[in-house]
Design an enzyme around this catalytic site. Sequence first.
Site, PDB file in Angstrom:
ATOM      1  N   MET A   1     -47.882 -42.826 -33.314  1.00  0.00           N
ATOM      2  CA  MET A   1     -47.284 -41.992 -34.318  1.00  0.00           C
ATOM      3  C   MET A   1     -47.714 -41.632 -35.608  1.00  0.00           C
ATOM      4  SD  MET A   1     -44.069 -44.328 -35.264  1.00  0.00           S
ATOM      5  CE  MET A   1     -43.284 -43.241 -36.047  1.00  0.00           C
ATOM      6  N   CYS A   2     -47.481 -40.268 -36.102  1.00  0.00           N
ATOM      7  CA  CYS A   2     -47.877 -40.172 -37.277  1.00  0.00           C
ATOM      8  C   CYS A   2     -49.423 -39.850 -37.585  1.00  0.00           C
ATOM      9  CB  CYS A   2     -47.719 -41.382 -38.440  1.00  0.00           C
ATOM     10  SG  CYS A   2     -45.829 -41.765 -38.402  1.00  0.00           S
ATOM     11  N   ARG A   3     -49.987 -39.227 -38.657  1.00  0.00           N
ATOM     12  CA  ARG A   3     -51.139 -38.851 -39.050  1.00  0.00           C
ATOM     13  C   ARG A   3     -51.161 -39.072 -40.543  1.00  0.00           C
ATOM     14  NH1 ARG A   3     -54.606 -39.237 -34.813  1.00  0.00           N
ATOM     15  NH2 ARG A   3     -53.143 -41.092 -34.656  1.00  0.00           N
TER      16      ARG A   3
END
Length: 263
Positions: A1-3
């Site tokens: 999840m997320c960058r």
Amino acid sequence: MCRHLAYVGPGEPLGALLVAPPHALYRQSWAPRHQRYGTVNADGFGVGWYADGDPAPARYRRAGPIWADLSFADLARVVRTRALLAAVRDATLAGADAEAAAAPYAADRWLFSHNGAVKGWPGSLASLSRGLPPEELLSLEARNDSALVWALVLARLRAGDDPGRALADTVVEVAAAAPGSRLNLLLTDGTSVTATTWGDSLWYLARPGGGTVVASEPYDDDPRWTEVPDRTLVTASPAEVRLAPLKEPSRSPDPAPLKEPHT
């Protein structure tokens, strides 16, 4: 999840790093190329940066997707910095924390982001949370795994650990308490970047014109981007990148008392 992405080097507009490249963090909010978990990073975003002469970073965070914020487009066009940390947050469970849950988290001169997830949250970290002073727990910016991981890192920094040791020891401790967690952490004080890979992608670029970018994935197709192996500690300055292996946790540790802060 997320960058997420961090940069240290010569002054640049925020947009030159976060918006303008063909696969910038802006585009990664809906079309990441190397994301292994989740597909749309639309549940909040944030950027923290440093102004010349001020060691404390500024932040701009919102609960919605980065592409829907026209004010950020103006901000990114005109604000210049020698160091930044930015993140877009994967769509996740509904909660009341809104932009407080969006990285970067901040304290003192530090900016922090966590790309991943703590397995078995919140019960898996109950024992570790008991090692923090009550006032630290009550001061958490958000009620999620990333905020607690940040509290554990920050406690080590304030106790005198250098950034590499603070991240490495936190990752090993959390991984022992919650096996299967993904713990890609990113930290900057405005002069250097420290990061870990533990279960997700991370790359770095020594830019030809000077400066270093450390990011979840490349923002363009420059062949000089280098992928960081899993279970690695990264320490980057504007001119140098160093890699060191992270040790595997041997067992679930009992919560140890934190060192008293240096005075």
